[in-house]
Design a protein around this motif. Structure first.
Motif, PDB file in Angstrom:
ATOM      1  N   LEU A   1       9.314   0.619  -2.034  1.00 37.50           N
ATOM      2  CA  LEU A   1       8.932   2.009  -2.265  1.00 37.50           C
ATOM      3  C   LEU A   1       8.573   2.762  -0.989  1.00 37.50           C
ATOM      4  N   THR A   2       8.169   2.065   0.066  1.00 37.31           N
ATOM      5  CA  THR A   2       7.778   2.754   1.295  1.00 37.31           C
ATOM      6  C   THR A   2       8.793   2.590   2.422  1.00 37.31           C
ATOM      7  N   ARG A   3       9.937   1.990   2.150  1.00 39.40           N
ATOM      8  CA  ARG A   3      10.924   1.730   3.191  1.00 39.40           C
ATOM      9  C   ARG A   3      11.430   3.026   3.822  1.00 39.40           C
ATOM     10  N   ARG A   4      11.781   4.010   3.014  1.00 40.99           N
ATOM     11  CA  ARG A   4      12.307   5.272   3.567  1.00 40.99           C
ATOM     12  C   ARG A   4      11.255   5.991   4.406  1.00 40.99           C
ATOM     13  N   LYS A   5      10.024   5.986   3.915  1.00 37.09           N
ATOM     14  CA  LYS A   5       8.946   6.642   4.660  1.00 37.09           C
ATOM     15  C   LYS A   5       8.735   5.943   5.998  1.00 37.09           C
ATOM     16  N   THR A   6       8.743   4.624   5.994  1.00 37.68           N
ATOM     17  CA  THR A   6       8.559   3.861   7.226  1.00 37.68           C
ATOM     18  C   THR A   6       9.694   4.132   8.204  1.00 37.68           C
ATOM     19  N   GLU A   7      10.924   4.184   7.717  1.00 37.70           N
ATOM     20  CA  GLU A   7      12.063   4.475   8.593  1.00 37.70           C
ATOM     21  C   GLU A   7      11.951   5.874   9.187  1.00 37.70           C
TER      22      GLU A   7
ATOM     23  N   GLU B   1       9.138   7.500   9.743  1.00 27.80           N
ATOM     24  CA  GLU B   1       8.062   7.457  10.733  1.00 27.80           C
ATOM     25  C   GLU B   1       8.545   6.822  12.028  1.00 27.80           C
TER      26      GLU B   1
ATOM     27  N   SER C   1       5.964  -2.727  -2.843  1.00 31.72           N
ATOM     28  CA  SER C   1       5.426  -1.903  -1.766  1.00 31.72           C
ATOM     29  C   SER C   1       6.479  -1.701  -0.676  1.00 31.72           C
ATOM     30  N   HIS C   2       7.146  -2.761  -0.308  1.00 28.16           N
ATOM     31  CA  HIS C   2       8.193  -2.666   0.711  1.00 28.16           C
ATOM     32  C   HIS C   2       9.328  -1.758   0.253  1.00 28.16           C
TER      33      HIS C   2
END
Length: 97
Positions: free
Chosen positions: A30-36, A38, A27-28
């Motif tokens: 795969l969603t790292r780019r999206k979180t960055e 945001e 989860s971390h």
């Protein structure tokens, strides 16, 4: 307890912990780019808001105003704190002033 039951419980607990850890890591990753992205977007909105506030402050400095204290809280050490003020615009300055 029977040793088979104990080993089954241990296997179930270890399997649950490992699968939870695997899901958290995936989860971390795969969603790292999206979180960055945001976070960058929130920082941009924050900067925009700060610029708007600064512009409003400088614009309001040009407007002549009169302030009057409406409600004041008296503190024990011979001081007070303003709880509510009333602001009245005195007039609009023109470019010629």
């Amino acid at each position: 307890m029977d040793s088979n039951i104990e080993s089954a419980l241990i296997i179930a607990l270890v399997g649950g912990l490992l699968s939870g850890l695997l899901v958290a890591v995936l989860s971390h990753l795969l969603t790292r780019r999206k979180t960055e992205a945001e976070i960058r977007q929130m920082e941009a909105y924050t900067e925009k808001t700060q610029l708007q506030i600064e512009r409003m402050r400088t614009d309001s400095d040009d407007i002549p105003m009169e302030s009057r204290v409406i409600d004041r809280l008296r503190l024990g050490n011979n001081s007070s704190m303003v709880l509510r003020e009333e602001h009245k615009v005195l007039g609009v300055r023109s470019e010629k002033d």
